[in-house]
Every structure is written in structure tokens, then in C-alpha cells.
Design a protein around this motif. Structure first.
Motif, short mmCIF file in Angstrom:
data_model
loop_
_atom_site.label_atom_id
_atom_site.label_comp_id
_atom_site.label_asym_id
_atom_site.label_seq_id
_atom_site.Cartn_x
_atom_site.Cartn_y
_atom_site.Cartn_z
N LYS A 133 0.83 -1.19 0.00
CA LYS A 133 0.00 0.00 0.00
C LYS A 133 0.88 1.26 0.00
O LYS A 133 0.63 2.20 -0.75
CB LYS A 133 -0.89 -0.02 1.24
N LEU A 134 1.92 1.25 0.83
CA LEU A 134 2.83 2.39 0.89
C LEU A 134 3.53 2.60 -0.46
O LEU A 134 3.67 3.72 -0.95
CB LEU A 134 3.88 2.18 1.98
N GLN A 135 3.96 1.49 -1.06
CA GLN A 135 4.64 1.57 -2.36
C GLN A 135 3.71 2.15 -3.42
O GLN A 135 4.10 3.00 -4.21
CB GLN A 135 5.12 0.19 -2.81
N LEU A 136 2.47 1.68 -3.38
CA LEU A 136 1.50 2.12 -4.38
C LEU A 136 1.22 3.61 -4.21
O LEU A 136 1.15 4.36 -5.19
CB LEU A 136 0.21 1.30 -4.25
N MET A 137 1.08 4.05 -2.95
CA MET A 137 0.81 5.47 -2.72
C MET A 137 1.99 6.32 -3.17
O MET A 137 1.81 7.40 -3.74
CB MET A 137 0.49 5.73 -1.25
N ALA A 138 3.22 5.83 -2.92
CA ALA A 138 4.40 6.58 -3.35
C ALA A 138 4.42 6.70 -4.87
O ALA A 138 4.75 7.75 -5.44
CB ALA A 138 5.68 5.90 -2.86
N LYS A 139 4.06 5.62 -5.54
CA LYS A 139 4.04 5.64 -7.01
C LYS A 139 2.99 6.63 -7.51
O LYS A 139 3.24 7.42 -8.40
CB LYS A 139 3.74 4.23 -7.53
N ILE A 140 1.81 6.57 -6.89
CA ILE A 140 0.73 7.46 -7.33
C ILE A 140 1.12 8.92 -7.09
O ILE A 140 0.87 9.79 -7.93
CB ILE A 140 -0.60 7.11 -6.62
#
Lengths: 93, 329
Positions: free
Chosen positions: B81-88
Motif C-alpha cells: 500500500k505504501l509503495q503504491l501510494m508513493a508511485k501514485i
């Protein structure tokens, strides 16, 4: 957003280096410009210091002034150290 | 490619002799690989083409957040989830770098965004496909960001300085996107259940062709490419970029232990490239025209975001004015 002021952003990447222009942000005031610049331009240790400057306060040289401004420096070769040839015996100077 | 079929407004290329002195000066600068900067003279067509291309590129980054946003609350672990938010967040950043470089051309950000919301501006066809299972997050990172990287690495050498510098910055961040995507798939293939492995193959089956379409129509069907190449806005043709992408991606696909939904995909010893089957261009043009599976939903979401955020922007302006008043008092 366009109704907000445009700011140019400058970032110092490391202590000891100068600030470098990285882009711009829109913001309602200076404080928000700083916050936006931090979010946008320094997400991965890109800097240790940020300047934000309202774009309209920057005075830039125009491209058609290039010759007037910069040509005079080209014909003054004697301003460069390499113009002065010294004998090898003198060594490094 | 995040910008597809960008109109240059030119029917025929001018020779150096046919150009005005200013135009010739400009073209010679471009030919000598001197970057064009905001204050330099440029042909109106060059400026317009850049505004179209950069805004389309920026819109793609912004709309590109939506298929991924769908999975923020559904990510399987906190780490993902953290990785995805950073990507977004990066995608939002990329959109803003691009809008900022577009503004140096005298274009207005709000006006260009309004064109997107009115359906007058395009964004990449790829973001009109739904993200149906978690493996889609892997496949999007790996294939979609992978295709974008192939395109953007080349665009770092584009002739317009502010665009080129935005590309350099974006490319630095983009490889994290692709690697995190590939790792999602790798984990699923190595440690997943059969059902999870099937999800990976399903995601690849659905996204493979749309990813290839990102590079735009074949060179002979791409009437604007020629002028863009002469202006060096574009540095490699659609087909060249597509082939580069396929050649680098197939070994990664095989390493995953998956297949592409293309029976004609095979290594060609003679050309040193992979051959691949025909692309369904009807689908591409349909999606571009607004008839893809998610076109309407994407634009509705963007409009809603702007409308629902009005009060925040109003409040920020009111607060800034109040602070200024207080400081003056």
C-alpha cells in the motif's frame, strides 16, 4: 491553478553547492509555495534548502539581447589565464 | 507513449530555402542539437505542437493515477500500500512537472485541464482500461510504466529545454515504478497459489496489447510524426519504440514464466528482433474516440475531483488574503 500565483523553485542539492532552478509551482501564498515545492521537487533527498520566488518578480534577459550582453566578453581573450604563456621552468602557476 | 497522434498542423515539410530567416535560424539550431528555450523565437506550429504533446503527456500522468487509486484500499499488505501510494504521488508530480514546462510556452494550465474535462484533449489510451485484480498493479507498473520509460528515455533528448529537463527528472523516478510492478508479479509467480498465478497471466493477457498500442499507430499511418521528428520534438518513430519495448520485455515475460496473448510472437534470428502479430487498430481508435471501457468514468472522476475541491482552493485564497491583511495591520 492559474488563479494562483506562479513561483519559480530553486533547490540546493547539498550543503556547499548553489541553488539551482528546478521548475515552478502555483500557490495561494509564499508559505504554500514552499510546501508545494517541497512535495513536488524534493521527494527523494534532492535537496537541503529551497527558495521559492514569484515568477513575475524575475527580470530575465531577452534572447535578442544575447549579442549585446555576451559578445563583448568573447573578444577579451586576455581575461583568461591561458592567454599568458609562461616558460616551462616557471612551473605551475 | 503517453502522447499519441499529436497534431502538428503541417501537411508538408518545408525545405530550408522555403523558410523565413527566423525559421531557418531556428531549424539550424535544432539540427545542431541546441536546445530551444522559452524565450527563443520558435515557429507557431512548434509551440502549438509542444503544448498539445506536453499537455497530453501531463493529462496521462494525472488520469494514470486513477486505475491505481482503485487499489490503494485493496492492497494486500501495508508495504504494498505504501509503495503504491508513493508511485501514485510520483504520477501527480510528473503531471505537475509537465504542466509547469507547458506553461513556459505561454499556455494556461486551467485552460488545458478544462479542455481535458470537455473531452477536447486526449490522454493515453491505456488508462481507459480497468484494473480488475491485484496483479493488474504489477502488470501496469511493469508493462505500462515500462512502455512509458522506453518513450521517455528518448524524449530526454527532445529539442525543447523545459520538456527535456522534465523528462530527465521523470525518468529518474520511473524505474522505481517498473521494478515495483515487476516484483509484485514475481512474488505472485514464485510464492503464489495457482489462483494467484492465474491472476498474473490474466492481467498480462488483458494489458499486453493495450500496452503495445501506447506507442501509437504504425509509422506509415502517423502523418504528424515527420514534422515532429524534423523539429526533434520526437526522436524515434512509433514502430522503432514499440520494437525496442517488445525486445526488452519478452525475456522478462519468459522469466516470469508467463506468455503473451500473441501466437505470432517469436524471436527472429535474421532481424535480431522479435516478430509479433497484428495490432487491433480498430480498438485503438475506438478507445481514442472515447469509447474505451473506462473513458467516461475517468473524465467524470477528474471533473468531480476539481468540483469537489473548489472549496479547498477558495479557502486557501481567502486564508492567504486574511494572513496578508493581518501582516499589514
Amino acid at each position: 491553478m492559474s488563479e494562483w500565483r506562479l513561483y519559480e523553485v530553486f533547490v540546493r542539492s547539498k550543503h556547499g553547492l548553489n541553488h539551482k532552478h528546478v521548475g515552478s509551482v502555483h500557490a495561494a501564498d509564499n508559505e504554500m509555495a514552499m510546501e508545494n515545492a517541497r512535495e513536488l521537487y524534493t521527494r527523494r533527498n534532492e535537496g537541503v534548502s529551497i527558495w521559492v520566488v514569484p515568477s513575475e518578480t524575475i527580470t530575465a534577459s531577452a534572447s535578442d539581447e544575447k549579442e549585446i550582453l555576451f559578445d563583448p566578453s568573447e573578444d577579451k581573450v586576455y581575461r583568461h589565464a591561458s592567454f599568458y604563456k609562461l616558460p616551462d621552468e616557471v612551473g605551475h602557476m | 507513449m503517453y502522447a499519441q497522434m499529436v497534431d502538428t498542423g503541417t501537411k508538408r515539410l518545408k525545405t530550408l530555402e522555403e523558410m523565413s530567416p527566423e525559421e531557418r535560424d531556428f531549424q539550424e539550431k535544432v539540427d545542431a542539437e541546441t536546445k530551444i528555450e522559452a524565450k527563443n523565437w520558435m515557429p507557431e506550429g512548434y509551440r502549438k505542437t509542444l503544448v498539445r504533446q506536453i499537455s497530453q503527456h501531463a493529462h496521462s500522468e494525472i488520469v494514470g493515477m486513477l486505475p491505481e487509486g482503485n487499489w490503494v484500499t485493496r492492497a494486500p499488505t501495508l508495504k504494498r500500500k505504501l509503495q503504491l501510494m508513493a508511485k501514485i504521488q510520483d504520477e501527480a508530480g510528473h503531471g505537475l512537472y509537465l504542466y509547469s514546462s507547458m506553461e513556459t510556452l505561454g499556455a494556461d494550465r486551467d485552460a488545458e485541464i478544462q479542455k481535458l474535462h470537455d473531452g477536447k484533449a486526449k490522454y493515453s489510451s491505456i488508462f481507459n482500461y480497468p484494473t480488475l485484480n491485484w496483479a493488474d498493479m504489477g502488470a501496469v507498473g511493469w508493462l505500462v510504466d515500462g512502455a512509458a520509460i522506453v518513450n521517455q528515455v528518448v524524449l530526454q533528448r527532445t529539442s525543447y529545454g523545459p520538456y527535456s529537463r522534465a523528462m530527465v527528472r521523470i525518468c529518474k523516478e520511473e524505474s522505481f515504478h517498473q521494478r515495483q510492478g515487476y516484483q509484485i508479479l514475481l512474488d505472485m509467480m514464485r510464492e503464489g497459489t495457482q489462483e494467484q498465478k492465474d491472476m498474473v497471466q490474466d492481467a498480462i493477457n488483458r494489458l499486453w496489447w493495450p500496452a503495445l498500442m501506447m506507442f501509437g499507430p504504425h509509422d506509415d499511418e502517423s502523418p504528424n510524426s515527420q514534422q515532429s521528428m524534423v523539429w526533434k520534438i520526437k526522436r524515434k518513430s512509433n514502430d522503432e519504440l514499440r520494437q525496442m519495448f517488445i525486445d526488452q520485455t519478452v525475456p522478462q515475460l519468459e522469466f516470469l514464466g508467463c506468455t503473451a496473448p500473441d501466437p505470432d510472437l517469436k524471436w527472429n534470428e535474421e532481424t535480431g528482433h522479435y516478430d509479433f502479430g497484428p495490432i487491433n487498430w480498430k480498438e485503438f481508435y475506438d478507445v481514442l474516440k472515447g469509447n474505451g471501457p473506462c473513458n467516461r468514468e475517468r473524465i467524470d472522476t477528474r471533473r468531480k475531483a476539481i468540483d469537489d475541491g473548489t472549496w479547498v482552493r477558495d479557502a486557501a485564497v481567502a486564508y492567504a488574503a486574511k494572513k496578508q491583511q493581518r501582516a499589514a495591520a
